[in-house]
Structures are given as structure tokens and as C-alpha cells.
Scaffold this motif. Sequence first.
Motif, PDB file in Angstrom:
ATOM      1  N   UNK A 106       0.519   9.297  -5.743  1.00  0.00           N
ATOM      2  CA  UNK A 106       0.751  10.717  -5.467  1.00  0.00           C
ATOM      3  C   UNK A 106       1.653  11.319  -6.527  1.00  0.00           C
ATOM      4  N   UNK A 124       0.841  -1.202   0.000  1.00  0.00           N
ATOM      5  CA  UNK A 124       0.000   0.000   0.000  1.00  0.00           C
ATOM      6  C   UNK A 124       0.873   1.247   0.000  1.00  0.00           C
ATOM      7  N   UNK A 125       2.018   1.239   0.776  1.00  0.00           N
ATOM      8  CA  UNK A 125       2.964   2.357   0.720  1.00  0.00           C
ATOM      9  C   UNK A 125       3.386   2.627  -0.711  1.00  0.00           C
ATOM     10  N   UNK A 126       3.804   1.528  -1.392  1.00  0.00           N
ATOM     11  CA  UNK A 126       4.330   1.696  -2.751  1.00  0.00           C
ATOM     12  C   UNK A 126       3.255   2.275  -3.662  1.00  0.00           C
ATOM     13  N   UNK A 127       2.029   1.733  -3.556  1.00  0.00           N
ATOM     14  CA  UNK A 127       0.953   2.207  -4.427  1.00  0.00           C
ATOM     15  C   UNK A 127       0.624   3.661  -4.121  1.00  0.00           C
ATOM     16  N   UNK A 128       0.608   4.044  -2.835  1.00  0.00           N
ATOM     17  CA  UNK A 128       0.297   5.435  -2.483  1.00  0.00           C
ATOM     18  C   UNK A 128       1.347   6.379  -3.050  1.00  0.00           C
ATOM     19  N   UNK A 129       2.629   5.980  -2.932  1.00  0.00           N
ATOM     20  CA  UNK A 129       3.686   6.839  -3.461  1.00  0.00           C
ATOM     21  C   UNK A 129       3.539   7.001  -4.966  1.00  0.00           C
ATOM     22  N   UNK A 130       3.280   5.885  -5.671  1.00  0.00           N
ATOM     23  CA  UNK A 130       3.132   5.966  -7.125  1.00  0.00           C
ATOM     24  C   UNK A 130       1.959   6.856  -7.493  1.00  0.00           C
ATOM     25  N   UNK A 135       5.338   4.460 -12.656  1.00  0.00           N
ATOM     26  CA  UNK A 135       4.941   5.752 -12.098  1.00  0.00           C
ATOM     27  C   UNK A 135       6.058   6.768 -12.249  1.00  0.00           C
ATOM     28  N   UNK A 169       6.591  12.042   0.213  1.00  0.00           N
ATOM     29  CA  UNK A 169       5.254  12.399  -0.280  1.00  0.00           C
ATOM     30  C   UNK A 169       4.844  13.770   0.236  1.00  0.00           C
ATOM     31  N   UNK A 176       5.410  -1.337 -10.926  1.00  0.00           N
ATOM     32  CA  UNK A 176       4.469  -0.216 -10.805  1.00  0.00           C
ATOM     33  C   UNK A 176       5.204   1.068 -10.493  1.00  0.00           C
TER      34      UNK A 176
END
Lengths: 397, 103, 196
Positions: free
Chosen positions: B76, B68-74, C184, C93, C180
Amino acid sequence: MTFWSDPVNFIAAWLRGILTGWGMGAALSNVLLAFLGIIVLVVFALVLDIFLVWVERKVVARFQDRIGPNRIGPFGLIQPFADIIKLIIKEDITPEGADKVVYNIAPVLAATAVILLWAILPLASTIYGVDLNVALLYLVAAGALGTLAIIMGGWASNNKYALLGAFRMVANMISYEVPMVVALLIPAIITGTMSVKGITEFQSGVWIVILSPLAAVIFIISAIAELGRAPFDLNEAESEIVAGFHIEYTGMKFGWFYASELLHSFTFGGFIAILFFGGYNFFGLEKYPLLAAVIFLVKALFFYWVIMWVKYSMPRIRIDHMLAFNWKFLTPLSLALLIVTALMDKLLAPTNFYVIGMFLTNVVIAWLTIEILRAVGRKQKRIEETLQPAAEAVAHH
Amino acid sequence: MGIPLSWYLILSAALFSIGLFGVLARKNAIAILLGIELMLNAVNINLVAFWRYLDPAQMAGQVFAIIVFAVAAAEVAVGLALIISVYRRRKTVIADEINLMKW
Amino acid sequence: MKLCGLSILPGLSAKTSCIENEIGINLMTATHIIFLIVAALILASALMVVTTRNLIHAALWLVAALFGVAVLYAILDASFMAVVQVVIYIGAIAILFIFAVMLTRREMRDRGSQLRKGWWLAALLGLLVFAGLAFMLIAQPGINRTVADMPQGLDTVKLLGTALVAPDAYMLPFEVASVLLLAALVGAVYIAVNKK
């Protein structure tokens, strides 16, 4: 457990005896003693910071062939106190239109990010704050908090030079975190633990700088860039951007930025000593914790001197060259080094050529890098030579 | 007597609802992304709390949280790149005004 | 009088204390108090994120909320997650958000309300979602279970590393996540580059 073999726990047990003698519960006295330990560590770090101001001024003076402060006190030792008094009594100006809360929190956050690092620094085998099993990542996290403080300071000053300086500084720091993390992974691979204390205990045998000198070099370079010191100090170059993100800070707030930068440099000197050069180990003298603490502080001062040596001998690098150096050279080199180190570590571990083998792989990678750089340089020179007669022909028309 | 699991789950439900309010009620596209970040953090709290309370030897909770960290970073990174690109063309980041594809 | 000691992090030398009255009933332990303070910090910061007008302040309140979540991970013995939360969320972030707000600010000063016209409907929806989740959770049996002590000698970091790269554990999601991130990275740079 005598005083000489385990000073911190000895004093803690003595104080706990006194507190329970006064009728306090054992658990509450433990909490109180933990707080007392934290306060002692923080005070030690800050007092050391005052001493570092004197060290910095004397060393820069010697590099520039002059004497440095020598009027106040013997060898100018009282000079930092004069500096502090001057900073405290200066007028405290907040620029108009500045964001007051963010403006005031920024120097506090910058100092906090540095003092947080002292929690994992082992001064001796029994004198340390906490033994985290993810201490290497904690090091990177504290650096991230420092980056946030810089951007807060640059933004809240309501000044375009401060903002530009903050942007550049943050771009610098974020970029150089990548090779720093990769260079930090190499001691973790070699020792099998991410705990700083575990890495130091591993080095009672052989220092990691012998096993992987290239990782030490990469870590030193990226640490200097993380600190924002020359030659990577485009942010605070007086001739170019007029002191960067701390232009609008006066008095003691600027004092906090300056002092936290010095303490940060010293702390990174300490980490270089711990991660690569054996920390408090020194041919068996580390059995006595107080002596080990002195050895560690001497090593940390030596590497702080190396960082200052680089600062006062090299010219400043331009921002685009800085970022190109990071992304085109340091990051691929450190990733290649990581892959080869991981492979060779697993291959060589059961044999008894471990030390020589790891050292030779580093030498081979360094030689390959230099060959690639020379080939690239030759190609560029050939391109320039073919362009040059054409340029001269155009100029003569 | 430790902390009951329900406290963590109620905290994460509250954080999720606050993030949901942020996504639905804010004008600025970047503020909507901030709300999405809050929701992702609420999910992570849930995952790690279940990992700890049910079986700390099974690493599924932590691995899921790291993904989930990785997906959130991508998300954003790409989301903010899109917003900056739209701002350059249309000079606005208010979500209601980016309505060229509405019929 | 009973003594209660709970260690917060494996390896931390401090122990928490119990606040006890004379009769010997254990009231809140220090862990409870820390949890309540951290939860209040997280929720208050999250509320400020979604209601404040100044977007830079919103990003900074997000940093406070994320830091509170990191402390929560530390209370839950997930030390790796706590540190990675600070490094990734706060160190990357949040800074991305601050940069993006600064780069898109020129023509929008924060005038007027930052909430859309139907914001009360959104608030109602948020409250309904929270109420629904809370009621559904409380009705579950066993939801009030307390935490068992960590099994001795469990090295969570080592287990996590093994789980991420073991072929019969989670290697495939790990590799897909790295692809991924690469996509990105390339996509964000391509979209945001200034083609002049």
C-alpha cells in the motif's frame, strides 16, 4: 469473598442470586451482569470527566496566578454543570457542503476511542474491566481510532483550516506513536508480560520507574504529543490555525471533543502511573481494593497535573521542529534504549544487581545522549561563528 | 455445537470475490488498491481460521498472517506513492488514462 | 435444560449464553449470532467499498470492514492478530488511503459512475469465482468440523514470539519481511518526495 476484599465479584454474586431467584437462566444473567458492569464503568469515566473540567480550570487559573471559577457553588464546583448546560442549549450549526454523516460521527468516535481505554485500566487488583494479555497493543489501537476520528472531523467540516489542522495533528500523532510503542515495550521486557494487570502486579516489588527512568521520560513526552496538548498543540493553537480541526463544531459536539481530550489526558496520566509508578501499589496498602482504587485515582490525578504543568509552562513548538524532534532524537534514543535494556535484562537477571544495574544503564545512556547533543551543538556554533564574519563583511559592503 | 469451519471459508471466499470485483471494475487507481486490501484480508481470515481449527499449538497460520500484514503494508505504501507521483505529472488517477506505455 | 458456556477470549470474564427452548434443544448460541452479525457487517461494508462513488466514503467503509475482520480474529482466539489488525490496518493503512484520496482530488470531483464500461463482466467473474470456491469447499470432507477448545494454558502470544525469532521456526521469513519493509519505506519516500 467479603465486600471489602473483592467488591465487584461480591456485588455480582449477590445480583446473580437475585436474578436467578426471579427465574432467569444462569448464563443469561451473566451476560446481563457483564452489560451492567460495562455501563457502570462508562458512567464512572464520564462523571470523572465532568470533575476533570473543574480541575483543569482551577489548575490553569493557579498557574496563571488567578483564582479561577469561584462563583457557582463552593470553590466553583458546580461550574462544569453550568458549562454543560451552556453547550447543550447552543445552536447546532452544520456547515454548508459538509458531509453530514461523517461530520456527526467524528465526535462520537473520538469519545468512544477514549472510553475504550477504560476497559483495561485496573483500578485495583480485583476492580478492572478485562485482563487482556495484549493490553499494551490495545492501548496503541485505541489511539489509532482517535486519530481516525480527528481526520474525519477535519475532512467533513469542508473548511481548509480544519483540514490543515487535521493533517498536522494526524502527522503528529502517527509520528509519536513510534517512540511510544518502543517505550511501552520496555516494561513488557522487564516484566515479561504485555498485560497491564501483570505489569502492575510485578510492581508490588520495585517500581519500573526506578528500573528504567529514561523509558518513563520518553513515554511521558510521547504521551503528551499523542494527546495533542501543549507544547505539541499546533493543531489547536488559536493564534495560528484558529482551533484546528474542530473549528466548525458548535455546542455539544465541540463539548464532546473537549471532554474527550480531557479524559484522554487523565487516562494517560493513569497509564503513566500504572506502567511506571506502581499503579495501585503503595507500600502494602493495596490489599483493600477500595483503598487501592483511591490510591490509583490520586496517582492518576497527580500525573494529570504534571501533564497540565507542562502545558501551561512551555511555549508551543513549530510543526517541523516537532517532527524533527521525534524522528531525529526520540526514535533513535528509544530504539537504542530498547536494545540495551533487552541485553542488560538478560545479563543481569540471574545476578542480584538487577535494580542497580538497570538504573545505571539508563544513567549511562542519558549521559551519552547529552554528550552527543553537546558535541552537535558545539559543531553548529563553530559553523555559525565561521559564517558570521563573512556575513558581516557582506553586510558592510 | 460451535461454528463450522465452512462458515469462515465461505465468508472469506465472498470477501475475496467482492475485492476481485472492485479491482476489475473500478476506474480510480486508489479504488483498485482498496479492492486489493479486501482480497488480502480475505486471505488472512482463511489463514487464521485454519490455524484455530486444525492445530492451535502450531504457529504457522498466525506467522503467515503476520507476514501478509507486513507485505500488505509495504504494497500500500509503495502503491500510493506511485499513484501520487503519477498524479503530479499527469494530473489524473484514472487507470485507463495512464496509458503511455501502451503501443 | 442444559447450560452452555463458551468463553470468547481467554481472560474475559463474560460467558456467552444459550438461547434454549423448553424442550432443551440448543438453538443458535450467542457465538453464532455474533458471527452472523459480524459477517453481515464485513460483507455489507465490502460491497459499499467497491460501489460507492465518494472515495472518502469508500475508505471509511474499508475501515468498518477491517474492524469487522478484527472482531472475527477475536472470536477465533487470535487476540494478538485482532489488536495488530486495528493498529496496522486502521491506524496506518486506512489513514494512508484517506490522505492519498485527499491529495489527488483537486481535479476529479466524483462525477458520474465510478465503474468502468465492462463492470457487469467483472461482477459475473466475481460471482463465478465465489461459486467455484464455495462448491469446491463444500465438497471437501471434514469441512464442517467444529472448533475444539483451546488447550489449557496455551499462551499464544508467547508461542508466536518464539516462533518468529527461533532459528528452526520462522526467523528467516521474519528477517526478510523486515528488509522488505525497509525497502518499501525508502522506496515510497523516494518516489513520493516532491523534487522541486
